[in-house]
Design a protein around this motif. Structure first.
Motif, PDB file in Angstrom:
ATOM      1  N   TYR B   9       0.829  -1.204   0.000  1.00 55.25           N
ATOM      2  CA  TYR B   9       0.000   0.000   0.000  1.00 55.25           C
ATOM      3  C   TYR B   9       0.859   1.248   0.000  1.00 55.25           C
ATOM      4  CZ  TYR B   9       0.877   0.473   5.018  1.00 55.25           C
ATOM      5  OH  TYR B   9       1.477   0.632   6.239  1.00 55.25           O
ATOM      6  N   LEU B  10       0.202   2.365  -0.246  1.00 54.13           N
ATOM      7  CA  LEU B  10       0.914   3.635  -0.348  1.00 54.13           C
ATOM      8  C   LEU B  10       0.646   4.497   0.876  1.00 54.13           C
ATOM      9  CD1 LEU B  10       2.391   5.648  -2.510  1.00 54.13           C
ATOM     10  CD2 LEU B  10       0.145   6.710  -2.543  1.00 54.13           C
ATOM     11  N   ASP B  11       1.706   5.102   1.398  1.00 47.23           N
ATOM     12  CA  ASP B  11       1.525   6.124   2.412  1.00 47.23           C
ATOM     13  C   ASP B  11       1.494   7.467   1.680  1.00 47.23           C
ATOM     14  OD1 ASP B  11       1.906   8.185   4.291  1.00 47.23           O
ATOM     15  OD2 ASP B  11       2.869   6.794   5.689  1.00 47.23           O
ATOM     16  N   LEU B  14       3.836  10.336   2.576  1.00 53.65           N
ATOM     17  CA  LEU B  14       5.250  10.192   2.223  1.00 53.65           C
ATOM     18  C   LEU B  14       5.498  10.295   0.722  1.00 53.65           C
ATOM     19  CD1 LEU B  14       6.351   7.305   4.632  1.00 53.65           C
ATOM     20  CD2 LEU B  14       6.832   9.748   4.839  1.00 53.65           C
ATOM     21  N   CYS B  15       4.485   9.952  -0.087  1.00 54.05           N
ATOM     22  CA  CYS B  15       4.672   9.945  -1.541  1.00 54.05           C
ATOM     23  C   CYS B  15       4.871  11.359  -2.063  1.00 54.05           C
ATOM     24  CB  CYS B  15       3.467   9.309  -2.223  1.00 54.05           C
ATOM     25  SG  CYS B  15       3.592   9.372  -4.029  1.00 54.05           S
ATOM     26  N   LYS B  16       5.951  11.529  -2.856  1.00 53.12           N
ATOM     27  CA  LYS B  16       6.246  12.838  -3.420  1.00 53.12           C
ATOM     28  C   LYS B  16       5.828  12.915  -4.887  1.00 53.12           C
ATOM     29  CE  LYS B  16       9.590  14.583  -0.290  1.00 53.12           C
ATOM     30  NZ  LYS B  16       8.707  14.285   0.836  1.00 53.12           N
ATOM     31  N   GLY B  17       5.284  11.854  -5.384  1.00 48.21           N
ATOM     32  CA  GLY B  17       4.900  11.849  -6.790  1.00 48.21           C
ATOM     33  C   GLY B  17       6.098  11.904  -7.716  1.00 48.21           C
ATOM     34  N   CYS B  18       7.207  11.351  -7.278  1.00 47.20           N
ATOM     35  CA  CYS B  18       8.478  11.507  -8.002  1.00 47.20           C
ATOM     36  C   CYS B  18       8.582  10.654  -9.259  1.00 47.20           C
ATOM     37  CB  CYS B  18       9.638  11.191  -7.080  1.00 47.20           C
ATOM     38  SG  CYS B  18       9.730   9.445  -6.641  1.00 47.20           S
ATOM     39  N   LEU B  19       7.631   9.774  -9.486  1.00 46.60           N
ATOM     40  CA  LEU B  19       7.564   8.955 -10.708  1.00 46.60           C
ATOM     41  C   LEU B  19       8.556   7.791 -10.755  1.00 46.60           C
ATOM     42  CD1 LEU B  19       7.367  11.829 -13.384  1.00 46.60           C
ATOM     43  CD2 LEU B  19       5.424  10.599 -12.416  1.00 46.60           C
ATOM     44  N   ASN B  20       9.358   7.633  -9.705  1.00 50.49           N
ATOM     45  CA  ASN B  20      10.363   6.563  -9.761  1.00 50.49           C
ATOM     46  C   ASN B  20       9.756   5.170  -9.888  1.00 50.49           C
ATOM     47  OD1 ASN B  20      13.229   7.330  -9.635  1.00 50.49           O
ATOM     48  ND2 ASN B  20      12.521   8.560  -7.902  1.00 50.49           N
ATOM     49  N   CYS B  21       8.612   4.977  -9.251  1.00 49.30           N
ATOM     50  CA  CYS B  21       8.069   3.618  -9.204  1.00 49.30           C
ATOM     51  C   CYS B  21       7.340   3.206 -10.476  1.00 49.30           C
ATOM     52  CB  CYS B  21       7.139   3.464  -8.002  1.00 49.30           C
ATOM     53  SG  CYS B  21       5.799   4.671  -7.992  1.00 49.30           S
ATOM     54  N   ILE B  22       6.814   4.172 -11.240  1.00 48.84           N
ATOM     55  CA  ILE B  22       5.890   3.783 -12.320  1.00 48.84           C
ATOM     56  C   ILE B  22       6.533   2.892 -13.377  1.00 48.84           C
ATOM     57  CG2 ILE B  22       4.253   5.684 -12.029  1.00 48.84           C
ATOM     58  CD1 ILE B  22       5.590   7.124 -14.347  1.00 48.84           C
ATOM     59  N   LYS B  36       0.235  12.050  -6.636  1.00 51.22           N
ATOM     60  CA  LYS B  36       0.441  10.912  -5.745  1.00 51.22           C
ATOM     61  C   LYS B  36       0.337   9.611  -6.543  1.00 51.22           C
ATOM     62  CE  LYS B  36       0.473  13.424  -1.949  1.00 51.22           C
ATOM     63  NZ  LYS B  36       1.714  13.608  -1.201  1.00 51.22           N
ATOM     64  N   ALA B  37       1.100   8.613  -6.099  1.00 50.44           N
ATOM     65  CA  ALA B  37       1.022   7.302  -6.754  1.00 50.44           C
ATOM     66  C   ALA B  37      -0.326   6.648  -6.452  1.00 50.44           C
ATOM     67  CB  ALA B  37       2.153   6.409  -6.266  1.00 50.44           C
ATOM     68  N   VAL B  38      -0.858   5.949  -7.439  1.00 45.27           N
ATOM     69  CA  VAL B  38      -2.093   5.189  -7.264  1.00 45.27           C
ATOM     70  C   VAL B  38      -1.813   3.782  -7.799  1.00 45.27           C
ATOM     71  CG1 VAL B  38      -4.556   5.074  -7.805  1.00 45.27           C
ATOM     72  CG2 VAL B  38      -3.381   7.286  -7.866  1.00 45.27           C
ATOM     73  N   ILE B  53      12.183   0.300  -4.937  1.00 46.68           N
ATOM     74  CA  ILE B  53      12.669   1.466  -5.669  1.00 46.68           C
ATOM     75  C   ILE B  53      12.305   2.800  -5.017  1.00 46.68           C
ATOM     76  CG2 ILE B  53      10.662   1.587  -7.225  1.00 46.68           C
ATOM     77  CD1 ILE B  53      14.213   2.248  -8.366  1.00 46.68           C
ATOM     78  N   CYS B  54      11.210   2.873  -4.288  1.00 45.66           N
ATOM     79  CA  CYS B  54      10.737   4.178  -3.811  1.00 45.66           C
ATOM     80  C   CYS B  54      11.769   4.852  -2.905  1.00 45.66           C
ATOM     81  CB  CYS B  54       9.414   4.045  -3.051  1.00 45.66           C
ATOM     82  SG  CYS B  54       8.886   5.650  -2.382  1.00 45.66           S
ATOM     83  N   PRO B  55      12.287   6.007  -3.336  1.00 45.25           N
ATOM     84  CA  PRO B  55      13.323   6.673  -2.532  1.00 45.25           C
ATOM     85  C   PRO B  55      12.759   7.349  -1.289  1.00 45.25           C
ATOM     86  CG  PRO B  55      12.881   7.936  -4.540  1.00 45.25           C
ATOM     87  CD  PRO B  55      12.014   6.716  -4.597  1.00 45.25           C
ATOM     88  N   HIS B  56      11.427   7.454  -1.229  1.00 45.42           N
ATOM     89  CA  HIS B  56      10.827   8.152  -0.088  1.00 45.42           C
ATOM     90  C   HIS B  56      10.119   7.203   0.883  1.00 45.42           C
ATOM     91  CE1 HIS B  56      11.907  11.794  -2.159  1.00 45.42           C
ATOM     92  NE2 HIS B  56      11.364  11.292  -3.250  1.00 45.42           N
ATOM     93  N   TYR B  57      10.326   5.923   0.710  1.00 43.69           N
ATOM     94  CA  TYR B  57       9.745   4.896   1.584  1.00 43.69           C
ATOM     95  C   TYR B  57       8.225   5.026   1.697  1.00 43.69           C
ATOM     96  CZ  TYR B  57      14.677   4.651   2.542  1.00 43.69           C
ATOM     97  OH  TYR B  57      16.026   4.560   2.375  1.00 43.69           O
ATOM     98  N   ALA B  58       7.613   5.412   0.585  1.00 47.99           N
ATOM     99  CA  ALA B  58       6.159   5.627   0.618  1.00 47.99           C
ATOM    100  C   ALA B  58       5.377   4.349   0.322  1.00 47.99           C
ATOM    101  CB  ALA B  58       5.774   6.710  -0.396  1.00 47.99           C
ATOM    102  N   LYS B  59       6.037   3.366  -0.279  1.00 51.41           N
ATOM    103  CA  LYS B  59       5.352   2.093  -0.529  1.00 51.41           C
ATOM    104  C   LYS B  59       5.667   1.156   0.626  1.00 51.41           C
ATOM    105  CE  LYS B  59       3.325   2.550  -4.594  1.00 51.41           C
ATOM    106  NZ  LYS B  59       4.144   2.928  -5.711  1.00 51.41           N
ATOM    107  N   LEU B  60       4.630   0.594   1.184  1.00 51.70           N
ATOM    108  CA  LEU B  60       4.800  -0.208   2.388  1.00 51.70           C
ATOM    109  C   LEU B  60       4.100  -1.551   2.253  1.00 51.70           C
ATOM    110  CD1 LEU B  60       3.970   2.771   4.737  1.00 51.70           C
ATOM    111  CD2 LEU B  60       6.255   1.806   4.416  1.00 51.70           C
TER     112      LEU B  60
HETATM  113  S1  SF4 Z   1       8.562   6.253  -6.030  1.00 52.68           S
HETATM  114 FE1  SF4 Z   1       7.607   6.581  -4.005  1.00 52.68          FE
HETATM  115  S2  SF4 Z   1       7.450   8.789  -3.768  1.00 52.68           S
HETATM  116 FE2  SF4 Z   1       7.867   8.397  -5.944  1.00 52.68          FE
HETATM  117  S3  SF4 Z   1       5.795   8.327  -6.883  1.00 52.68           S
HETATM  118 FE3  SF4 Z   1       6.347   6.204  -6.344  1.00 52.68          FE
HETATM  119  S4  SF4 Z   1       5.483   5.914  -4.283  1.00 52.68           S
HETATM  120 FE4  SF4 Z   1       5.505   8.131  -4.650  1.00 52.68          FE
END
Ligand code: SF4
Ligand SMILES: Nc1ncnc2c1ncn2[C@@H]1O[C@H](COP(=O)(O)OP(=O)(O)OP(=O)(O)O)[C@@H](O)[C@H]1O
Ligand code: SF4
Ligand SMILES: [Mg+2]
Lengths: 142, 478
Positions: B9-11, B14-22, B36-38, B53-60
């Motif tokens: 799940y996503l916090d 914490l998610c910055k919408g940085c696009l790293n995960c997509i 925000k990631a969905v 991959i998430c650099p902001h530890y937003a995926k848990l």
């Molecule tokens: S990599 Fe992390 S912070 Fe960046 S969009 Fe994905 S969930 Fe959000």
């Protein structure tokens, strides 16, 4: 532009590139799944198209593939300007191959490609002129 | 459609919408919308790549805490063999198992012991089901989920035998019930996991109706506590022999690394692939029937095997080395249908799956084939209008993915910054014409009408209003 309820897709098959052979069948497979084509038809298409594609790379100098898909079925045209097939009846026999030792070392050349294509299609037409090229048309019903 | 529970799940905070995960998600399940990631829960297979991959530890990953032990009268720890590879200089697995008791568990039963039984059952199954060759291992829950949504023709190749964690739980339950006489709800069977996929499995398993696992703890959560407990255990048994709790050999312990499961079936005609992108390539090839002569395919979503799970602490490749060292002095196998304690309890355990796995065509873009064909035509057309950079700025992993979202009615083409720029330039041009024509009253009327029309069509393009997204995007750039 494709008529309603049909879709046309075009793929170029590059010459002599083993790593890219199979890209067309893999791309088409993904799209057929998106369209909701039955798993059984998808299985046949992926086997037949992959074999045809690899033949274009190994035996000819690449070419192109045209796919036309409608609710009733698929038509696949594989066209190359390679050396052509001398004896079509012989070529479609299981186990017949003109593949060189080098190709066999890569795991191809069992002479099972064309037989597999025949087995997985509802109809298949091979047009080939020695020195000009080969066009294989395959039909797979839904 | 059923069984789309997810432990991932996503916090949002914490998610910055940085696009790293997509781009890292193997099923293209993630979009960034409104900053925000969905996660699309139909596509997600709980592989854990986005956590990695998430650099902001937003995926848990959802999991239990040690407090779960208080909910039961008698608890059994079911450690995954990957746990054993997380420590330095531990040569005896019994030490780890005794330390687990030190954490508060009443009992411990090794998943690796059950794995040896599963290996035996697998050997038998492979020999008796030639028509199903090559048989694809089903122990990694992410793989089973991936096959279910993406490889309909391979479902029938999945090994229909319960995973070691399930067999371990069932055997442990029999043992404990006999020993304590407690009712089922007073017994807690707690799995210690290297990955989120097995948390998902415990809640909504595929292939069986229900899992016996009552709770799941993450290796990385109990790790620091276990280090303390290990010290105490060493002290405790300074002068007395340590109880021998381990019931597994090389085969069982080997399951935690890629190739280990295949090793247990003693065959040369196998293939083992690990890491989700490699796995997908193998499955694609299998679907085209490109491999002949193989009878078993071992697949692990994580690179290195289970030791590469995102809930472990040790580097997977170091863990592999440690795994080798641990196995060095062990017998080939300890648990078997023909010997020792496990036999008694495994006798009436049913190893077979009892629920069919059904193809879930989640990637379809139409309700029927005709709709699918027409929608795909639309997708192709939209893709052509895009720059093809797959830049991700729109929040979708590729231009094609955005085109599919548009056709599904989930996005607008102005999400593409290049298309947006074109509209913007067009509007600016009209605006400047308007200002220019202001001096000439008759032309001004026309220009205003044109501009109004352009503006209306521009803002109507978006199902979700674009203003919000724009603002978020601008903020991001600063
Ligand atoms: S990599 Fe992390 S912070 Fe960046 S969009 Fe994905 S969930 Fe959000
Ligand atoms: N596109 C083509 N152009 C020229 N010759 C071809 C072409 N396709 C097939 N052939 C000829 O037909 C023969 C049989 O083809 P087939 O695909 O059945 O076997 P193969 O390619 O030799 O081996 P395998 O497909 O089992 O790897 C080939 O060896 C080749 O001589
Ligand atoms: S867990 Fe895996 S499948 Fe699910 S969203 Fe994350 S990367 Fe995608
Ligand atoms: Mg061939």
């Amino acid at each position: 532009m494709a008529a309603d309820n049909t879709i046309k897709l075009h793929y170029d098959v590059p010459n002599d590139d083993f790593t890219r052979a199979g890209e067309a069948s893999s791309d088409l497979k993904g799209k057929l799944k998106q369209m909701g084509i039955s798993p059984d038809a998808i299985r046949k298409v992926s086997i037949a198209l992959y074999e045809g594609e690899i033949n274009m790379v190994i035996h000819a100098n690449g070419g192109y593939i045209d796919a036309e898909i409608s609710e009733n079925g698929l038509k696949l045209v594989l066209c190359d300007t390679g050396p052509g097939i001398n004896d079509i009846v012989q070529a479609t026999q299981a186990g017949f191959s003109t593949a060189l030792e080098q190709t066999r070392m890569l795991g191809f050349g069992a002479g099972m490609g064309l037989p597999n294509m025949l087995q997985n299609t509802d109809d298949m037409i091979i047009d080939s002129i020695v020195g000009v090229g080969t066009t294989i048309t395959m039909f797979i019903k839904m | 459609m059923e069984n789309f529970y997810h432990s991932i799940y996503l916090d949002k905070e914490l998610c910055k919408g940085c696009l790293n995960c997509i781009k890292r998600c193997p099923t293209q399940a993630i979009r960034v919308r409104n900053g925000k990631a969905v996660i699309n829960n139909k596509f997600c297979i709980d592989c854990g790549e986005c956590i990695r991959i998430c650099p902001h530890y937003a995926k848990l990953a959802k999991r239990d805490t040690l407090e779960i032990l208080d909910k039961f009268e008698y608890t059994v720890a079911l450690p995954a063999p990957s746990l054993y590879t997380q420590f330095n200089n531990i040569k005896d697995i019994n030490l780890i198992l005794n330390a687990l008791l030190g954490l508060g568990f009443d009992d411990v039963f090794e998943v690796s012991a059950a794995a040896e039984l599963v290996s035996e059952a697998t050997i038998k199954y492979i020999a008796e089901h030639k028509e199903q060759w090559p048989i694809i291992s089903s122990a990694c829950p992410s793989i089973v989920r991936l096959v279910r949504v993406r490889f309909p023709n391979l479902i029938e190749h999945l090994l229909p035998i319960k995973a070691p964690i399930e067999i371990a739980a069932e055997i442990a339950l029999k043992k404990v019930t006999e020993k304590t006489g407690l009712p089922r709800n007073k017994i807690g069977l707690i799995f210690i996991t290297p990955c989120p996929a097995k948390v998902t499995y415990s809640k909504e398993p595929l292939g069986i109706e229900k899992s016996e696992i009552d709770g799941v703890l993450a290796i990385k959560d109990i790790y620091p506590l276990l280090l303390e407990a290990l010290k105490d255990t060493v002290k405790e048994y300074e002068d007395s022999p340590m109880p021998e709790l381990s019931e597994s050999g090389k085969i069982g312990i080997g399951w935690s690394v890629s190739g280990g499961e295949a090793n247990g079936i003693v065959s040369d005609n196998y293939l083992a692939a690990d890491g989700i992108s490699n796995v997908i390539k193998v499955l694609e090839n299998l679907e085209d029937e490109r491999f002949s002569g193989l009878n078993f395919i071992e697949l692990n979503a994580c690179a290195g095997g289970c030791v590469g799970g995102v809930l472990t602490v040790e580097n997977p490749y170091i863990a592999q080395t440690k795994n080798k060292r641990l196995k060095k002095y062990l017998p080939v196998k300890v648990s078997s249908f023909n010997n020792r304690a496990t036999t008694v309890y495994s006798e009436d355990v049913d190893f077979d799956w009892n629920k069919e796995i059904v193809y879930e065509p989640v990637f379809r873009i139409g309700n029927n084939v005709i709709e699918g064909i027409n929608n795909l035509n639309s997708v192709e057309k939209i893709v052509e209008s895009f720059p093809g950079l797959d830049c991700g700025s729109c929040g979708a992993p590729t231009c094609r993915a955005l085109a599919e979202d548009i056709v599904r009615g989930e996005a607008s083409d102005t999400a593409c910054i290049y298309i947006f720029k074109e509209y913007f330039n067009f509007l600016t041009l009209q605006l400047s014409t308007l200002t220019h024509n202001m001096s000439d009253a008759s032309d001004a009327g026309n220009s205003i009408a044109n501009l109004e029309q352009s503006l209306t069509s521009f803002f109507n393009k978006d199902a979700a209003p674009p203003e919000k997204e724009e603002k978020e995007e601008k903020k991001e750039k600063k």
